[in-house]
Design an enzyme around this catalytic site. Structure first.
Site, PDB file in Angstrom:
ATOM      1  N   ASP A   1      -0.312  -7.364   1.739  1.00 52.65           N
ATOM      2  CA  ASP A   1       0.314  -6.032   1.750  1.00 52.65           C
ATOM      3  C   ASP A   1       1.841  -6.169   1.741  1.00 52.65           C
ATOM      4  O   ASP A   1       2.514  -5.955   2.757  1.00 52.65           O
ATOM      5  CB  ASP A   1      -0.171  -5.289   3.004  1.00 52.65           C
ATOM      6  CG  ASP A   1       0.080  -3.800   2.910  1.00 52.65           C
ATOM      7  OD1 ASP A   1       0.481  -3.331   1.825  1.00 52.65           O
ATOM      8  OD2 ASP A   1      -0.123  -3.105   3.929  1.00 52.65           O
TER       9      ASP A   1
ATOM     10  N   HIS B   1       0.820  -1.216   0.000  1.00 49.50           N
ATOM     11  CA  HIS B   1       0.000   0.000   0.000  1.00 49.50           C
ATOM     12  C   HIS B   1       0.856   1.270   0.000  1.00 49.50           C
ATOM     13  O   HIS B   1       0.323   2.374  -0.108  1.00 49.50           O
ATOM     14  CB  HIS B   1      -1.011  -0.011   1.154  1.00 49.50           C
ATOM     15  CG  HIS B   1      -0.477   0.406   2.487  1.00 49.50           C
ATOM     16  ND1 HIS B   1      -0.098  -0.475   3.473  1.00 49.50           N
ATOM     17  CD2 HIS B   1      -0.274   1.634   3.016  1.00 49.50           C
ATOM     18  CE1 HIS B   1       0.314   0.188   4.533  1.00 49.50           C
ATOM     19  NE2 HIS B   1       0.219   1.475   4.291  1.00 49.50           N
TER      20      HIS B   1
HETATM   21  N1  ARG Z   1      -1.192   2.241   7.362  1.00 47.31           N
HETATM   22  C1  ARG Z   1      -0.243   2.913   8.163  1.00 47.31           C
HETATM   23  C2  ARG Z   1       0.826   3.549   7.262  1.00 47.31           C
HETATM   24  O1  ARG Z   1       0.587   3.652   6.088  1.00 47.31           O
HETATM   25  C3  ARG Z   1       0.285   2.056   9.241  1.00 47.31           C
HETATM   26  C4  ARG Z   1      -0.743   1.880  10.271  1.00 47.31           C
HETATM   27  C5  ARG Z   1      -0.332   0.996  11.335  1.00 47.31           C
HETATM   28  N2  ARG Z   1      -1.324   1.131  12.333  1.00 47.31           N
HETATM   29  C6  ARG Z   1      -1.271   0.583  13.501  1.00 47.31           C
HETATM   30  N3  ARG Z   1      -2.200   0.842  14.385  1.00 47.31           N
HETATM   31  N4  ARG Z   1      -0.284  -0.191  13.843  1.00 47.31           N
HETATM   32  O2  ARG Z   1       1.818   4.061   7.720  1.00 47.31           O
END
Ligand code: ARG
Length: 632
Positions: free
Chosen positions: A483, A435
């Protein structure tokens, strides 16, 4: 990474992280932005603040506001033994080395350890202080922990007066030391120092300076570059946040019941904690570097001064190399010639049978093969003791596989900005989250450094030749599937990343790790201290959570598939967050660190029952081997 439950991140959208990170870097109000400014002036240039820095005026008001207890924002999240995650996440471990901080006594129980904490400490490792001071006990002063009953003492910050630090009286008693004269200035005071003494209270000897990175500094500067007064290392405000798990009463690192700047964790110069906006922060100190070569007039330096670097690596040199060293001399930076920095093909076979993953490399890549990394998963942190963890700062070299994935619009002249983390698994390959990869972007990867805001000698910057996203990667509003992505780095003269003390590969796991295992996460993502990400690499420990527990209705129910796993901490708190994505979750086995998870997603950050979700790298081993072989 964060240590505590924090809700601010609800407002943070992953899409704005990169832009904000960049903004943050130049923001006047940001601590790091200020560093950059100072460093441009030259860190040796400014010496002490004289008797007063710009912070001085309005200090009484600042103190009143800062130490007002009515809306103290410090949290008080006592451990709840009934927490549903508590049992599941118990750390497996023993008493050697003693995991208990602050004089805690370790007891082994079956495969686990238990710390018996001194009265004033709590936590699994006695890493946090109990609330020894009731709210308001110390008025506008600091509550300091002591070793004996009542386990605290109040330290008033002049002009507030003992015993309760509630009334202020400038110059009575005289707060200035070394014959400094106290001059009243309305509610406040100035110290006029004699005989070359400096600092707010004339405590600082004219010869006070630090050598090297200041690890041996034992001087008395207690003021940051911004003019903030340092918190005493034994402040309840530091210790009740579990942020500094050091033994503050007996430490060989120069820490102790005082507020002098120190460098116990391999940073570049002495620093200290400060309280700003009622929050715990740290900053570098306004302390002078001793003139080089070190002279004997540098009185404040103890006999433990370490060897000086033989050659300095010029900042901005992206191809600098540092000899892989033995741990006995971790801080000596010796810059070898290029050929010395690399190992011969024989060194492919690592000690203890830990080898780099078996990746097939095509013949035309023979050069990069011969220049491949000798070992994987063996960090050589600058200093292993007394590290600060739990989301504050990572020691340079402690996550040498950590990459910063940076982007800019395709073909633009804009600056690159950090978007995600990544993990170096091979000289030319970085593992990250799918992502993180978007369209129409130029990518580069920065390895080695810990500070995103500047060029560091350890930095290696490499262009990304190709980004390979997993074929079945899918993002839904709640879950991200498969991912995982690989970044093929662009080689120069047949080589990509070069192995140094600060750039190493992580090993690829071949076997699973047990639930409850304590593993490490790192990244530049959002924190409780900065919504937009940290300029300094942070790390934290998280525990592997069983799939079953994390699929319970109190957690992610049916959302998880077998390409994901959860890791987190008790009732939330420590977690990865926006900007950490793609970065490593590594676990240690036989003294080698294996990349086991990729930061992927989670419901907010640090929330109870909503731990971070990581891509289960083990499931994708065949995919990784296939893609790297094809792309080699
Ligand atoms: N999707 C987030 C990013 O793009 C990471 C999120 C991780 N979240 C968590 N609660 N550990 O950086």
């Amino acid at each position: 990474m964060n240590l505590k439950l924090w809700l601010l991140l609800l407002f943070l959208c992953a899409a704005i992280v990169p832009a904000q990170l960049k903004k943050d870097k130049h923001n006047e109000h940001d601590r790091h932005g200020k560093h950059d400014k100072h460093e441009r002036h030259g860190e040796h240039g400014h010496g002490m603040h004289g008797k007063h820095g710009k912070k001085e005026k309005g200090r009484v008001k600042d103190l009143i506001a800062e130490f007002d207890v009515s809306d103290d924002s410090s949290d008080d999240d006592d451990d709840d033994p009934n927490d549903w995650l508590f049992e599941l996440q118990d750390v497996r471990g023993k008493c050697t080395p003693n995991p208990c901080q602050n004089g805690g006594v370790c007891e082994e129980k079956r495969d686990k350890f238990k710390c018996k904490c001194p009265k004033q400490f709590r936590g699994r490792r006695c890493e946090r202080s109990k609330r020894v001071c009731m709210r308001g006990t110390c008025g506008k002063g600091l509550c300091l922990l002591t070793q004996n009953p009542p386990y605290y003492t109040c330290k008033c910050i002049p002009p507030f007066m003992p015993p309760n630090c509630k009334i202020f009286s400038p110059c009575t008693p005289n707060p200035c030391e070394n014959n400094g004269k106290c001059v009243k200035d309305e509610d406040d005071f100035d110290c006029v120092c004699e005989n070359g003494f400096k600092g707010k209270y004339c405590k600082v000897d004219p010869n006070d300076c630090y050598e090297g990175d200041g690890e041996s500094y034992r001087g008395k500067v207690s003021e940051t570059e911004e003019g903030d007064e340092c918190l005493d290392w034994n402040s309840e405000f530091i210790l009740d946040k579990r942020s500094f798990p050091s033994n503050v009463f007996a430490s060989s690192t120069g820490l102790g019941p005082h507020n002098y700047c120190r460098n116990p964790d391999g940073d570049k110069k002495p620093w200290c904690f400060v309280k700003r906006n009622k929050r715990l922060r740290w900053d570098y100190c306004n302390v002078r570097k001793c003139p080089t070569p070190a002279t004997t007039t540098a009185k404040m330096v103890t006999t433990t001064a370490k060897p000086q670097p033989i050659t300095a690596v010029p900042p901005g040199n992206t191809t600098s190399t540092v000899t892989p060293q033995t741990t006995s001399l971790p801080e000596t930076e010796i810059v070898p010639t290029k050929s010395e920095a690399f190992t011969t093909p024989e060194s492919f076979t690592s000690t203890k049978g830990i080898t780099s993953p078996q990746l097939t490399v095509s013949p035309h890549n023979a050069t990069s093969l011969s220049r491949s990394f000798a070992t994987c998963g063996k960090p050589q942190p600058k200093k292993q003791l007394n590290r600060i963890y739990g989301g504050l700062k990572a020691i340079p070299g402690s996550h040498p596989w950590q990459a910063s994935l940076q982007v800019k619009p395709k073909g633009s002249t804009q600056e690159y900005s950090h978007i995600c983390g990544g993990t170096l698994i091979k000289s030319c390959w970085v593992l990250t989250a799918a992502h993180c990869i978007g369209r129409n972007q130029d990518y580069r990867v920065v390895l080695g450094g810990v500070n995103l805001g500047k060029n560091e000698p350890a930095d290696q910057t490499l262009q990304v030749e190709n980004a390979i996203v997993h074929e079945n990667f899918k993002e839904t509003p709640h879950v991200v599937y498969n991912d995982i992505a690989l970044l093929k780095l662009k080689a120069t003269n047949g080589e990509c990343a070069k192995e140094t003390q600060f750039v190493k590969t992580a090993c690829l796991a071949k076997e699973p790790f047990a639930d409850g295992k304590e593993c490490s996460i790192s990244g530049w993502g959002a924190t409780e201290l900065s919504d937009y990400g940290s300029i300094h690499l942070l790390d934290a420990q998280v525990l592997l959570i069983s799939q079953e527990a994390c699929s319970s209705n109190k957690a992610y129910a049916a959302l998880l598939d077998d390409g994901m796993f959860c890791a987190g901490y008790l009732k939330g708190g420590v977690d990865s967050c926006q900007g950490d994505s793609g970065g490593p979750l590594t676990c240690e086995r036989d003294q080698a660190h294996y990349i086991y998870g990729i930061v992927s997603w989670g419901d907010n950050c640090g929330e109870k029952g909503k731990p971070g979700v990581y891509t289960r790298v083990l499931k994708y081993m065949d995919w990784i081997n296939k893609k790297t072989a094809e792309g080699a």
